[in-house]
Design a protein around this motif. Structure first.
Motif, PDB file in Angstrom:
ATOM      1  N   ALA A  99       0.634  -0.877  -0.234  1.00 31.87           N
ATOM      2  CA  ALA A  99       0.099   0.303   0.492  1.00 31.87           C
ATOM      3  C   ALA A  99       0.678   1.305  -0.309  1.00 31.87           C
ATOM      4  CB  ALA A  99      -0.895  -0.801   0.920  1.00 31.87           C
ATOM      5  N   ILE A 100       0.799   1.992  -0.580  1.00 27.85           N
ATOM      6  CA  ILE A 100       1.606   2.853  -1.283  1.00 27.85           C
ATOM      7  C   ILE A 100       1.249   4.477  -0.958  1.00 27.85           C
ATOM      8  CG2 ILE A 100       3.468   4.380  -3.027  1.00 27.85           C
ATOM      9  CD1 ILE A 100       3.612   1.182  -4.249  1.00 27.85           C
ATOM     10  N   GLY A 114       0.335  10.637  -9.090  1.00 30.65           N
ATOM     11  CA  GLY A 114       0.340   9.399  -9.336  1.00 30.65           C
ATOM     12  C   GLY A 114       0.518   8.678 -11.276  1.00 30.65           C
ATOM     13  N   PRO A 115       0.536   9.812 -11.783  1.00 29.89           N
ATOM     14  CA  PRO A 115       0.945   9.242 -13.152  1.00 29.89           C
ATOM     15  C   PRO A 115       2.220   8.924 -13.249  1.00 29.89           C
ATOM     16  CG  PRO A 115      -0.760  11.118 -13.672  1.00 29.89           C
ATOM     17  CD  PRO A 115      -0.591  10.945 -12.045  1.00 29.89           C
ATOM     18  N   GLN A 116       2.559   9.766 -12.062  1.00 23.96           N
ATOM     19  CA  GLN A 116       4.547   9.354 -12.257  1.00 23.96           C
ATOM     20  C   GLN A 116       4.685   8.000 -11.213  1.00 23.96           C
ATOM     21  OE1 GLN A 116       6.776  12.387 -10.754  1.00 23.96           O
ATOM     22  NE2 GLN A 116       8.250  12.011 -10.818  1.00 23.96           N
ATOM     23  N   LEU A 117       4.218   8.210 -10.673  1.00 23.08           N
ATOM     24  CA  LEU A 117       3.743   6.450 -10.241  1.00 23.08           C
ATOM     25  C   LEU A 117       3.724   5.933 -11.003  1.00 23.08           C
ATOM     26  CD1 LEU A 117       4.861   4.888  -7.317  1.00 23.08           C
ATOM     27  CD2 LEU A 117       1.993   4.989  -7.272  1.00 23.08           C
ATOM     28  N   GLU A 118       2.846   5.575 -11.664  1.00 24.05           N
ATOM     29  CA  GLU A 118       2.289   5.039 -12.876  1.00 24.05           C
ATOM     30  C   GLU A 118       3.394   4.173 -13.901  1.00 24.05           C
ATOM     31  OE1 GLU A 118      -1.709   5.743 -14.091  1.00 24.05           O
ATOM     32  OE2 GLU A 118      -2.199   5.891 -12.094  1.00 24.05           O
ATOM     33  N   THR A 139      -6.783   7.248  -0.664  1.00 23.10           N
ATOM     34  CA  THR A 139      -5.883   7.363  -1.884  1.00 23.10           C
ATOM     35  C   THR A 139      -4.534   6.853  -2.144  1.00 23.10           C
ATOM     36  OG1 THR A 139      -5.050   8.273   0.403  1.00 23.10           O
ATOM     37  CG2 THR A 139      -6.971   9.928  -1.054  1.00 23.10           C
ATOM     38  N   ARG A 140      -4.285   5.801  -1.130  1.00 27.12           N
ATOM     39  CA  ARG A 140      -2.831   5.140  -1.838  1.00 27.12           C
ATOM     40  C   ARG A 140      -3.094   4.194  -2.766  1.00 27.12           C
ATOM     41  NH1 ARG A 140      -2.935   1.841   3.746  1.00 27.12           N
ATOM     42  NH2 ARG A 140      -5.090   1.688   3.709  1.00 27.12           N
ATOM     43  N   TYR A 141      -2.326   3.601  -3.701  1.00 26.47           N
ATOM     44  CA  TYR A 141      -1.896   2.596  -4.578  1.00 26.47           C
ATOM     45  C   TYR A 141      -1.975   1.458  -3.471  1.00 26.47           C
ATOM     46  CZ  TYR A 141      -1.893   5.675  -9.368  1.00 26.47           C
ATOM     47  OH  TYR A 141      -2.363   6.499  -9.708  1.00 26.47           O
ATOM     48  N   PHE A 142      -2.470   0.716  -4.113  1.00 30.65           N
ATOM     49  CA  PHE A 142      -2.230  -1.128  -3.567  1.00 30.65           C
ATOM     50  C   PHE A 142      -1.482  -1.024  -5.130  1.00 30.65           C
ATOM     51  CE2 PHE A 142      -5.203   0.628  -1.331  1.00 30.65           C
ATOM     52  CZ  PHE A 142      -4.669  -0.368  -0.109  1.00 30.65           C
ATOM     53  N   GLY A 151      24.084   9.293 -16.862  1.00 30.78           N
ATOM     54  CA  GLY A 151      23.831   8.645 -15.353  1.00 30.78           C
ATOM     55  C   GLY A 151      23.877   9.430 -14.619  1.00 30.78           C
ATOM     56  N   GLU A 152      23.080  10.986 -14.599  1.00 39.25           N
ATOM     57  CA  GLU A 152      22.002  11.578 -14.341  1.00 39.25           C
ATOM     58  C   GLU A 152      22.361  11.323 -13.124  1.00 39.25           C
ATOM     59  OE1 GLU A 152      23.630  14.749 -14.497  1.00 39.25           O
ATOM     60  OE2 GLU A 152      23.953  14.433 -17.097  1.00 39.25           O
ATOM     61  N   GLN A 153      21.579  11.915 -12.010  1.00 40.87           N
ATOM     62  CA  GLN A 153      21.380  11.855 -10.767  1.00 40.87           C
ATOM     63  C   GLN A 153      20.193  10.668 -10.656  1.00 40.87           C
ATOM     64  OE1 GLN A 153      21.924  10.556  -7.729  1.00 40.87           O
ATOM     65  NE2 GLN A 153      22.859  12.578  -7.326  1.00 40.87           N
ATOM     66  N   ALA A 154      19.591  10.425  -9.672  1.00 39.86           N
ATOM     67  CA  ALA A 154      18.497   9.424  -9.866  1.00 39.86           C
ATOM     68  C   ALA A 154      17.045  10.688  -9.461  1.00 39.86           C
ATOM     69  CB  ALA A 154      18.728   8.280  -8.508  1.00 39.86           C
ATOM     70  N   ARG A 155      16.185  10.507 -10.131  1.00 40.15           N
ATOM     71  CA  ARG A 155      15.258  10.511  -9.557  1.00 40.15           C
ATOM     72  C   ARG A 155      14.594  10.485  -8.368  1.00 40.15           C
ATOM     73  NH1 ARG A 155      11.258   9.564 -14.638  1.00 40.15           N
ATOM     74  NH2 ARG A 155      12.194   7.197 -13.922  1.00 40.15           N
ATOM     75  N   LYS A 156      13.941  11.714  -7.075  1.00 37.42           N
ATOM     76  CA  LYS A 156      13.385  11.342  -6.197  1.00 37.42           C
ATOM     77  C   LYS A 156      12.152  10.413  -5.919  1.00 37.42           C
ATOM     78  CE  LYS A 156      14.923  15.621  -4.275  1.00 37.42           C
ATOM     79  NZ  LYS A 156      14.642  17.222  -3.282  1.00 37.42           N
ATOM     80  N   PRO A 157      12.379   9.684  -5.378  1.00 48.03           N
ATOM     81  CA  PRO A 157      10.964   8.190  -4.807  1.00 48.03           C
ATOM     82  C   PRO A 157       9.965   9.237  -5.012  1.00 48.03           C
ATOM     83  CG  PRO A 157      12.727   8.407  -3.261  1.00 48.03           C
ATOM     84  CD  PRO A 157      13.023   9.321  -4.110  1.00 48.03           C
ATOM     85  N   VAL A 158       8.836   8.694  -5.126  1.00 51.21           N
ATOM     86  CA  VAL A 158       7.467   9.026  -5.655  1.00 51.21           C
ATOM     87  C   VAL A 158       7.105   9.060  -4.576  1.00 51.21           C
ATOM     88  CG1 VAL A 158       5.136   9.382  -6.785  1.00 51.21           C
ATOM     89  CG2 VAL A 158       7.461   8.406  -8.381  1.00 51.21           C
ATOM     90  N   ALA A 159       6.985   7.616  -3.915  1.00 53.66           N
ATOM     91  CA  ALA A 159       6.669   7.481  -2.573  1.00 53.66           C
ATOM     92  C   ALA A 159       6.618   7.964  -1.697  1.00 53.66           C
ATOM     93  CB  ALA A 159       6.512   5.829  -1.945  1.00 53.66           C
ATOM     94  N   GLN A 160       5.883   8.778  -0.290  1.00 52.26           N
ATOM     95  CA  GLN A 160       6.340   9.008   0.614  1.00 52.26           C
ATOM     96  C   GLN A 160       5.848   7.630   2.032  1.00 52.26           C
ATOM     97  OE1 GLN A 160       2.624  11.679   1.010  1.00 52.26           O
ATOM     98  NE2 GLN A 160       4.667  13.007   0.372  1.00 52.26           N
ATOM     99  N   GLY A 161       5.793   7.066   1.446  1.00 52.65           N
ATOM    100  CA  GLY A 161       5.593   5.749   2.682  1.00 52.65           C
ATOM    101  C   GLY A 161       5.045   4.289   2.107  1.00 52.65           C
ATOM    102  N   ALA A 162       5.126   3.271   2.657  1.00 47.32           N
ATOM    103  CA  ALA A 162       4.549   2.277   2.037  1.00 47.32           C
ATOM    104  C   ALA A 162       4.423   1.172   3.172  1.00 47.32           C
ATOM    105  CB  ALA A 162       5.048   1.396   0.820  1.00 47.32           C
ATOM    106  N   ASP A 163       3.429   0.308   2.971  1.00 50.31           N
ATOM    107  CA  ASP A 163       3.177  -0.671   4.151  1.00 50.31           C
ATOM    108  C   ASP A 163       2.508  -2.415   3.434  1.00 50.31           C
ATOM    109  OD1 ASP A 163       2.960   0.675   6.644  1.00 50.31           O
ATOM    110  OD2 ASP A 163       0.468   1.337   6.039  1.00 50.31           O
ATOM    111  N   LEU A 164       3.365  -3.062   3.429  1.00 53.38           N
ATOM    112  CA  LEU A 164       3.614  -4.568   3.201  1.00 53.38           C
ATOM    113  C   LEU A 164       2.386  -5.100   4.212  1.00 53.38           C
ATOM    114  CD1 LEU A 164       4.371  -6.138   0.952  1.00 53.38           C
ATOM    115  CD2 LEU A 164       5.777  -7.275   2.311  1.00 53.38           C
ATOM    116  N   LEU A 165       1.108  -5.930   3.197  1.00 51.72           N
ATOM    117  CA  LEU A 165       0.450  -6.632   3.876  1.00 51.72           C
ATOM    118  C   LEU A 165       0.580  -7.937   3.187  1.00 51.72           C
ATOM    119  CD1 LEU A 165      -2.717  -4.394   3.245  1.00 51.72           C
ATOM    120  CD2 LEU A 165      -1.282  -3.822   4.966  1.00 51.72           C
TER     121      LEU A 165
END
Length: 114
Positions: A8-9, A16-20, A49-52, A89-103
């Motif tokens: 659960a992200i 959302g579009p960036q995560l997808e 509001t979370r993506y699964f 080899g430019e710097q990686a983009r920042k993560p999209v997720a602010q947090g995640a829970d594994l179920l």
């Protein structure tokens, strides 16, 4: 029977579009892994509001082998697998997720249309 893992992200509004896009860029990585059965990226609609991220595996051991693999590290670490760095080899983009829970779940019954 199979095991199911649902990640659960939480992401910032409008991301959302960036995560997808990032998931689309690395979609084929997991399907080649031994014990993998199914993957779904679920976009939230009403009341959530979370993506699964839904994955189904033959066994818990298969899932753990995926988590311990270099492919998992590439897809979840630097993000290189989803084009997170440019050809220079430019710097990686920042993560999209602010947090995640594994179920985690055991599949008790599974019905598919025949």
């Amino acid at each position: 029977m199979s095991v199911v893992k649902i990640n659960a992200i939480s992401i910032p509004e409008g991301m959302g579009p960036q995560l997808e896009g990032r998931f689309a860029g690395r979609a084929k990585m997991v399907e080649q892994f031994e014990g993998f059965e199914d993957f779904q990226l679920l976009r939230p609609t009403e009341g959530e509001t979370r993506y699964f991220v839904y994955t189904r595996w033959e066994t818990e051991e298969h899932f753990q082998a995926w988590v311990d693999s270099q492919d998992f590290a590439k897809g979840h670490g630097s993000g290189q697998a989803d084009g997170n760095k440019d050809g220079e080899g430019e710097q990686a983009r920042k993560p999209v997720a602010q947090g995640a829970d594994l179920l985690s779940f055991d599949v008790v019954e599974h019905v598919v249309k025949s």
